[in-house]
Design a protein around this motif. Structure first.
Motif, PDB file in Angstrom:
ATOM      1  N   MET A   1       8.150  42.498 -21.008  1.00 44.15           N
ATOM      2  CA  MET A   1       8.656  43.578 -19.373  1.00 44.15           C
ATOM      3  C   MET A   1      10.080  43.153 -19.968  1.00 44.15           C
ATOM      4  N   ALA A   2      10.954  43.099 -19.658  1.00 41.26           N
ATOM      5  CA  ALA A   2      12.348  42.755 -18.842  1.00 41.26           C
ATOM      6  C   ALA A   2      12.645  41.873 -17.463  1.00 41.26           C
ATOM      7  N   GLU A   3      12.990  40.973 -17.432  1.00 42.91           N
ATOM      8  CA  GLU A   3      13.362  40.469 -16.835  1.00 42.91           C
ATOM      9  C   GLU A   3      15.449  40.719 -16.014  1.00 42.91           C
ATOM     10  N   GLN A   4      15.056  40.881 -14.596  1.00 36.71           N
ATOM     11  CA  GLN A   4      16.140  41.382 -13.951  1.00 36.71           C
ATOM     12  C   GLN A   4      17.016  40.697 -12.571  1.00 36.71           C
ATOM     13  N   TRP A   5      17.814  39.832 -12.845  1.00 38.18           N
ATOM     14  CA  TRP A   5      18.418  39.606 -11.495  1.00 38.18           C
ATOM     15  C   TRP A   5      19.528  39.929 -11.195  1.00 38.18           C
ATOM     16  N   THR A   6      20.310  40.037  -9.668  1.00 37.49           N
ATOM     17  CA  THR A   6      21.500  40.528  -9.192  1.00 37.49           C
ATOM     18  C   THR A   6      21.866  39.483  -8.317  1.00 37.49           C
ATOM     19  N   VAL A   7      23.359  38.823  -9.322  1.00 34.20           N
ATOM     20  CA  VAL A   7      23.741  38.121  -8.914  1.00 34.20           C
ATOM     21  C   VAL A   7      25.085  37.787  -8.005  1.00 34.20           C
ATOM     22  N   SER A   8      24.950  37.932  -6.511  1.00 39.97           N
ATOM     23  CA  SER A   8      26.282  38.138  -5.450  1.00 39.97           C
ATOM     24  C   SER A   8      26.932  36.481  -5.463  1.00 39.97           C
ATOM     25  N   THR A   9      25.938  35.558  -5.366  1.00 41.70           N
ATOM     26  CA  THR A   9      26.505  34.393  -4.631  1.00 41.70           C
ATOM     27  C   THR A   9      26.031  32.841  -5.890  1.00 41.70           C
ATOM     28  N   PRO A  10      26.992  31.988  -5.926  1.00 39.12           N
ATOM     29  CA  PRO A  10      26.455  30.476  -7.140  1.00 39.12           C
ATOM     30  C   PRO A  10      25.372  30.920  -6.148  1.00 39.12           C
ATOM     31  N   THR A  11      25.037  30.492  -7.954  1.00 40.74           N
ATOM     32  CA  THR A  11      23.339  30.873  -7.933  1.00 40.74           C
ATOM     33  C   THR A  11      22.682  29.648  -9.368  1.00 40.74           C
ATOM     34  N   THR A  12      21.943  29.248  -9.904  1.00 41.37           N
ATOM     35  CA  THR A  12      20.943  28.319 -10.586  1.00 41.37           C
ATOM     36  C   THR A  12      20.039  29.281 -11.557  1.00 41.37           C
ATOM     37  N   LEU A  13      19.981  29.491 -12.746  1.00 43.42           N
ATOM     38  CA  LEU A  13      18.941  30.767 -12.839  1.00 43.42           C
ATOM     39  C   LEU A  13      17.604  29.063 -14.386  1.00 43.42           C
ATOM     40  N   THR A  14      16.286  28.708 -14.134  1.00 44.56           N
ATOM     41  CA  THR A  14      16.139  28.671 -15.802  1.00 44.56           C
ATOM     42  C   THR A  14      15.034  29.544 -16.163  1.00 44.56           C
ATOM     43  N   THR A  45      28.544  29.237 -10.651  1.00 46.31           N
ATOM     44  CA  THR A  45      29.262  27.621  -9.282  1.00 46.31           C
ATOM     45  C   THR A  45      30.406  28.468  -8.786  1.00 46.31           C
ATOM     46  N   GLU A  46      31.223  29.911  -9.131  1.00 51.06           N
ATOM     47  CA  GLU A  46      31.960  30.744  -8.599  1.00 51.06           C
ATOM     48  C   GLU A  46      32.200  32.636  -8.961  1.00 51.06           C
ATOM     49  N   LEU A  47      32.066  33.117  -7.285  1.00 53.42           N
ATOM     50  CA  LEU A  47      31.773  34.255  -8.520  1.00 53.42           C
ATOM     51  C   LEU A  47      32.504  35.414  -6.962  1.00 53.42           C
ATOM     52  N   THR A  89      39.229  46.161  -8.778  1.00 55.26           N
ATOM     53  CA  THR A  89      38.738  45.113  -8.158  1.00 55.26           C
ATOM     54  C   THR A  89      39.067  44.319  -8.821  1.00 55.26           C
ATOM     55  N   ARG A  90      39.328  42.986  -7.835  1.00 57.49           N
ATOM     56  CA  ARG A  90      39.857  42.002  -8.449  1.00 57.49           C
ATOM     57  C   ARG A  90      38.703  40.760  -8.422  1.00 57.49           C
ATOM     58  N   ARG A  91      38.168  40.441 -10.097  1.00 54.46           N
ATOM     59  CA  ARG A  91      36.902  40.016  -9.986  1.00 54.46           C
ATOM     60  C   ARG A  91      37.106  39.006 -11.149  1.00 54.46           C
ATOM     61  N   ARG A  92      36.478  37.413 -10.665  1.00 59.44           N
ATOM     62  CA  ARG A  92      36.542  36.123 -11.251  1.00 59.44           C
ATOM     63  C   ARG A  92      34.697  36.071 -11.114  1.00 59.44           C
ATOM     64  N   ALA A  93      34.036  34.848 -12.351  1.00 59.82           N
ATOM     65  CA  ALA A  93      33.135  34.073 -12.261  1.00 59.82           C
ATOM     66  C   ALA A  93      32.973  33.103 -13.473  1.00 59.82           C
ATOM     67  N   VAL A  94      32.750  32.203 -12.685  1.00 55.32           N
ATOM     68  CA  VAL A  94      32.529  30.585 -13.646  1.00 55.32           C
ATOM     69  C   VAL A  94      30.859  31.212 -13.631  1.00 55.32           C
ATOM     70  N   VAL A  95      31.355  30.757 -15.201  1.00 49.91           N
ATOM     71  CA  VAL A  95      29.441  30.824 -15.846  1.00 49.91           C
ATOM     72  C   VAL A  95      29.034  29.869 -16.704  1.00 49.91           C
ATOM     73  N   SER A  96      28.408  29.420 -16.906  1.00 51.70           N
ATOM     74  CA  SER A  96      27.322  28.185 -17.324  1.00 51.70           C
ATOM     75  C   SER A  96      26.287  28.515 -17.955  1.00 51.70           C
ATOM     76  N   LEU A  97      26.155  27.926 -19.598  1.00 48.03           N
ATOM     77  CA  LEU A  97      24.666  28.465 -20.435  1.00 48.03           C
ATOM     78  C   LEU A  97      24.270  27.118 -20.928  1.00 48.03           C
ATOM     79  N   ALA A  98      23.448  26.863 -20.384  1.00 48.12           N
ATOM     80  CA  ALA A  98      23.086  25.678 -21.698  1.00 48.12           C
ATOM     81  C   ALA A  98      21.165  26.594 -22.440  1.00 48.12           C
ATOM     82  N   VAL A  99      21.535  26.959 -23.588  1.00 47.67           N
ATOM     83  CA  VAL A  99      21.013  27.600 -24.855  1.00 47.67           C
ATOM     84  C   VAL A  99      20.376  27.028 -25.750  1.00 47.67           C
TER      85      VAL A  99
END
Length: 296
Positions: A1-14, A45-47, A89-99
């Protein structure tokens, strides 16, 4: 089953589930991807602007906006997409991923700066104006940009780059196949030692500079319609008629292949010093003077 998240503020997911493919689609900001042991991890870290939509389904991790699709970032669609996002609409996101090291990477952005490090699987990057930095990537790379720069360091996987006006810089290049096409962006390639790379560099008006390790082993064929040609290798033959110039010959055992083509861009072949020489080869290559031949 697919997992889904909606991120609207700085967040960390594992993520507990296995990740084998990563697809990121952003507009502006930064995307950093690093290979690491352990479970995959995402940090925003930024959104600014609409929230990001995160989905993990059958090993595929997707980070994007709700209204963006992968086809928006295809090489043929980038120009149209640029006009669309500039008016939205202005969009800016700083995203870091470890895979995991063997995660397949597909990134698309308008102006996000991208850094990818340590990945051993195929990497695809489509960007309009953001810079792309590749470090220690051993999987094949396909990078496409309009005006963004591409910097590759210690990349050993096959490397293919298409750019209009963006700059391409390759340092310690160890790819078996290295292909670059540019319209006006400068192309600078430094090959690693003991390398048998098959190099093909094409430019219209941008300059091309290639540094080959000494002792050099390559078959050389460089030509330009009206640009200047310079070479640090006496073994290469000079030819051409009128404004066209050719530089051909075999260096060492000819195990590598080098083909360079420009219209008005200059071509420079530089010599990388042997290990015992130490330091950098700062001696300027000889500029080949065709004036006497023209007079004759």
């Amino acid at each position: 089953m697919a997992e889904q998240w909606t991120v609207s503020t700085p967040t960390t997911l594992t993520f507990d589930a296995e990740v084998t493919r990563l697809r990121v689609r952003t507009v502006a900001g930064a995307v950093n991807v690093v290979a690491a042991d352990g479970p995959a991890r995402l940090e925003v870290t930024e959104l600014e602007g609409p929230p990001l939509q995160i989905t993990l389904d059958k090993g595929e991790l997707v980070v994007t906006y709700e209204d963006l699709t992968w086809k928006d970032f295809s090489w043929k669609s980038l120009a149209t997409f640029i006009g669309t996002w500039r008016e939205s609409t202005r969009r800016r996101a700083v995203v870091s991923l470890a895979v995991p090291h063997l995660t397949r990477i597909e990134l698309g952005s308008a102006s996000s700066d991208t850094v990818i490090s340590g990945i051993a699987a195929p990497v695809t990057v489509h960007s309009a104006s953001g810079s792309t930095t590749l470090v220690g990537v051993s999987g094949p790379v396909d990078a496409n940009t309009v005006s963004g720069s591409v910097h590759a360091q210690s990349v050993s996987g096959d490397l293919k780059v298409n750019t209009v006006s963006g700059e391409l810089t390759v340092v310690e290049g160890a790819s078996r196949n290295l292909k670059a096409n540019s319209v006006s962006g400068p192309v600078t390639v430094d090959l690693a030692r003991d390398n048998t790379t098959d190099v093909s560099l094409t430019n219209v008006s941008g300059e091309v500079a290639l540094r080959i390790p000494a002792p050099a082993n390559a078959q050389i064929h460089a030509n330009t319609t009206s640009g200047d040609v310079s070479s640090a290798f006496d073994e290469l033959r000079v030819g051409g008629t009128w404004g066209a110039k050719q530089l051909t010959g075999t260096l060492g055992n000819g195990s590598g292949k080098v083909k360079i083509t420009t219209v008005s861009g200059s071509v420079a072949l530089l010599r990388r010093p042997a290990p015992e020489d130490g330091g950098l080869d700062v001696t300027a290559p000889k500029v080949l003077d065709f004036s006497k031949e023209d007079e004759a």
